[in-house]
Design a protein around this motif. Structure first.
Motif, PDB file in Angstrom:
ATOM      1  N   ILE A  82       0.879  -1.169   0.000  1.00 13.12           N
ATOM      2  CA  ILE A  82       0.000   0.000   0.000  1.00 13.12           C
ATOM      3  C   ILE A  82       0.914   1.215   0.000  1.00 13.12           C
ATOM      4  N   VAL A  83       0.701   2.137  -0.925  1.00 14.40           N
ATOM      5  CA  VAL A  83       1.515   3.355  -0.977  1.00 14.40           C
ATOM      6  C   VAL A  83       0.623   4.538  -0.623  1.00 14.40           C
ATOM      7  N   VAL A  84       0.989   5.255   0.437  1.00 18.23           N
ATOM      8  CA  VAL A  84       0.235   6.431   0.864  1.00 18.23           C
ATOM      9  C   VAL A  84       1.088   7.668   0.601  1.00 18.23           C
ATOM     10  N   SER A 127       5.141   7.883   1.648  1.00 15.29           N
ATOM     11  CA  SER A 127       5.993   8.660   0.739  1.00 15.29           C
ATOM     12  C   SER A 127       5.862  10.154   0.973  1.00 15.29           C
ATOM     13  N   GLY A 128       6.959  10.777   1.420  1.00 18.40           N
ATOM     14  CA  GLY A 128       6.962  12.223   1.636  1.00 18.40           C
ATOM     15  C   GLY A 128       8.328  12.704   2.074  1.00 18.40           C
ATOM     16  N   GLY A 129       8.844  13.720   1.411  1.00 22.83           N
ATOM     17  CA  GLY A 129      10.195  14.203   1.672  1.00 22.83           C
ATOM     18  C   GLY A 129      10.299  15.205   2.800  1.00 22.83           C
ATOM     19  N   ALA A 130      11.352  16.013   2.749  1.00 20.79           N
ATOM     20  CA  ALA A 130      11.711  16.908   3.842  1.00 20.79           C
ATOM     21  C   ALA A 130      10.626  17.921   4.161  1.00 20.79           C
ATOM     22  N   VAL A 131      10.355  18.080   5.468  1.00 17.92           N
ATOM     23  CA  VAL A 131       9.455  19.103   5.989  1.00 17.92           C
ATOM     24  C   VAL A 131      10.141  19.680   7.218  1.00 17.92           C
ATOM     25  N   GLY A 132      10.780  20.819   7.053  1.00 22.38           N
ATOM     26  CA  GLY A 132      11.519  21.408   8.169  1.00 22.38           C
ATOM     27  C   GLY A 132      12.682  20.515   8.570  1.00 22.38           C
ATOM     28  N   ALA A 167       6.559   8.505  -7.107  1.00 21.09           N
ATOM     29  CA  ALA A 167       6.432   7.278  -7.897  1.00 21.09           C
ATOM     30  C   ALA A 167       7.774   6.577  -8.046  1.00 21.09           C
ATOM     31  N   ARG A 168       8.794   7.309  -8.431  1.00 21.81           N
ATOM     32  CA  ARG A 168      10.109   6.719  -8.692  1.00 21.81           C
ATOM     33  C   ARG A 168      10.684   6.040  -7.446  1.00 21.81           C
ATOM     34  N   TYR A 169      10.706   6.768  -6.342  1.00 23.06           N
ATOM     35  CA  TYR A 169      11.345   6.240  -5.142  1.00 23.06           C
ATOM     36  C   TYR A 169      10.485   5.194  -4.437  1.00 23.06           C
ATOM     37  N   SER A 170       9.169   5.372  -4.475  1.00 26.29           N
ATOM     38  CA  SER A 170       8.281   4.387  -3.855  1.00 26.29           C
ATOM     39  C   SER A 170       8.355   3.048  -4.579  1.00 26.29           C
ATOM     40  N   LYS A 181       2.685  -4.561  -7.633  1.00 21.99           N
ATOM     41  CA  LYS A 181       1.252  -4.301  -7.549  1.00 21.99           C
ATOM     42  C   LYS A 181       0.982  -3.506  -6.280  1.00 21.99           C
ATOM     43  N   VAL A 182       0.486  -2.272  -6.448  1.00 24.67           N
ATOM     44  CA  VAL A 182       0.299  -1.402  -5.293  1.00 24.67           C
ATOM     45  C   VAL A 182      -1.117  -0.856  -5.222  1.00 24.67           C
ATOM     46  N   LEU A 183      -1.566  -0.659  -4.006  1.00 24.52           N
ATOM     47  CA  LEU A 183      -2.779   0.101  -3.748  1.00 24.52           C
ATOM     48  C   LEU A 183      -2.320   1.531  -3.502  1.00 24.52           C
ATOM     49  N   LEU A 184      -2.641   2.428  -4.396  1.00 21.88           N
ATOM     50  CA  LEU A 184      -2.158   3.807  -4.331  1.00 21.88           C
ATOM     51  C   LEU A 184      -3.195   4.682  -3.634  1.00 21.88           C
TER      52      LEU A 184
END
Length: 250
Positions: A82-84, A127-132, A167-170, A181-184
């Motif tokens: 599962i990709v969130v 999936s989520g990059g830098a925040v502060g 998408a690329r890194y996940s 096969k992912v649930l996006l």
């Protein structure tokens, strides 16, 4: 290219485009093209007025939001992961003493948690990059554990800056988990663009769209202009522009 993208995002908010049109109208008035100036000014004001009407805003957003059907977790297919995607919440519900993921209808994390609890995939990729000083993936991990998902079920993708990176890194992480096969999981508004980018990254995608709030109900709520409707329209125009850019960049 980044400058052009920033301009498009700025203009996607209807009042900003209206302001540019009014400036052009003022210039035409000064050049004594009075009839054209008046017509342009009226069009500029009407543009923002139209998209501040909730029913118009909901209709615009529906073009994207209705591309993929919403399903209960029990009706989802089995997947490898599962990709969130991040960006969907400030997690205000974390302050509640008892949190039930079934009641968090507009939360991406809750949708991911429901799918995991239903046994649809063994892992959740956040999936989520830098925040502060941290990353959004880490914030999401702390929050989703309050929904009953254990740390060992989580995989963090912390490098992404945009949907293409998501998408690329996940998918690199999904490959390491043994499947594509992912649930996006992302907002219904964002889903068309996210699904496109994940398919390009080689994913076998099943979309799990999450609503952003609820549609307006009642005559007053549907037809009386509001700042919220204007903001929601701007979000939709921004997404249309980003989706077009993604297709052009194919």
């Amino acid at each position: 290219m980044e400058t052009l993208s920033a301009i498009v995002v700025w203009l996607s908010y209807p009042p900003m485009l209206s302001l540019c049109v009014l400036v052009a109208a003022a210039l035409l008035w000064w050049l004594r093209r009075r009839h054209v100036a008046v017509a342009l000014a009226v069009a500029g004001i009407a543009w923002s007025m139209l998209w501040s009407i909730p029913i118009a805003s909901d209709g615009l957003r529906g073009v994207l939001e209705q591309r993929y059907a919403m399903r209960d977790a029990s009706a989802l297919p089995k997947a490898d992961a599962i990709v969130v995607l991040g960006g969907g919440s400030n997690y205000a519900w974390l302050d509640r003493p008892d949190i039930d993921p079934d009641r968090l209808h507009s939360s991406r994390l809750a949708a991911g948690a429901r799918a995991w609890h239903a046994g649809k995939a063994p892992k959740i990729i956040l999936s989520g990059g830098a925040v502060g000083s941290t990353t959004e993936a880490r914030r999401m991990a702390s929050a989703i554990q309050r929904l009953g998902v254990p740390d060992e079920a989580l995989v963090l993708e912390e490098r992404s800056r945009d949907t293409r990176d998501n998408a690329r890194y996940s998918m690199a992480l999904a490959d390491a988990q043994g499947g594509r096969k992912v649930l996006l999981v992302t907002s219904a508004l964002h889903m068309p663009r996210a699904a496109l980018q994940f398919c390009r990254a080689g994913a076998d995608v099943f979309a799990v769209p999450v609503p952003e709030g609820r549609p307006s109900k009642g005559l007053r709520a549907q037809y009386v202009p509001s700042r919220r409707a204007l903001w929601r329209s701007g979000r939709a125009f921004k997404e249309f522009a980003a989706l077009a850019a993604a297709w052009i960049g194919a």
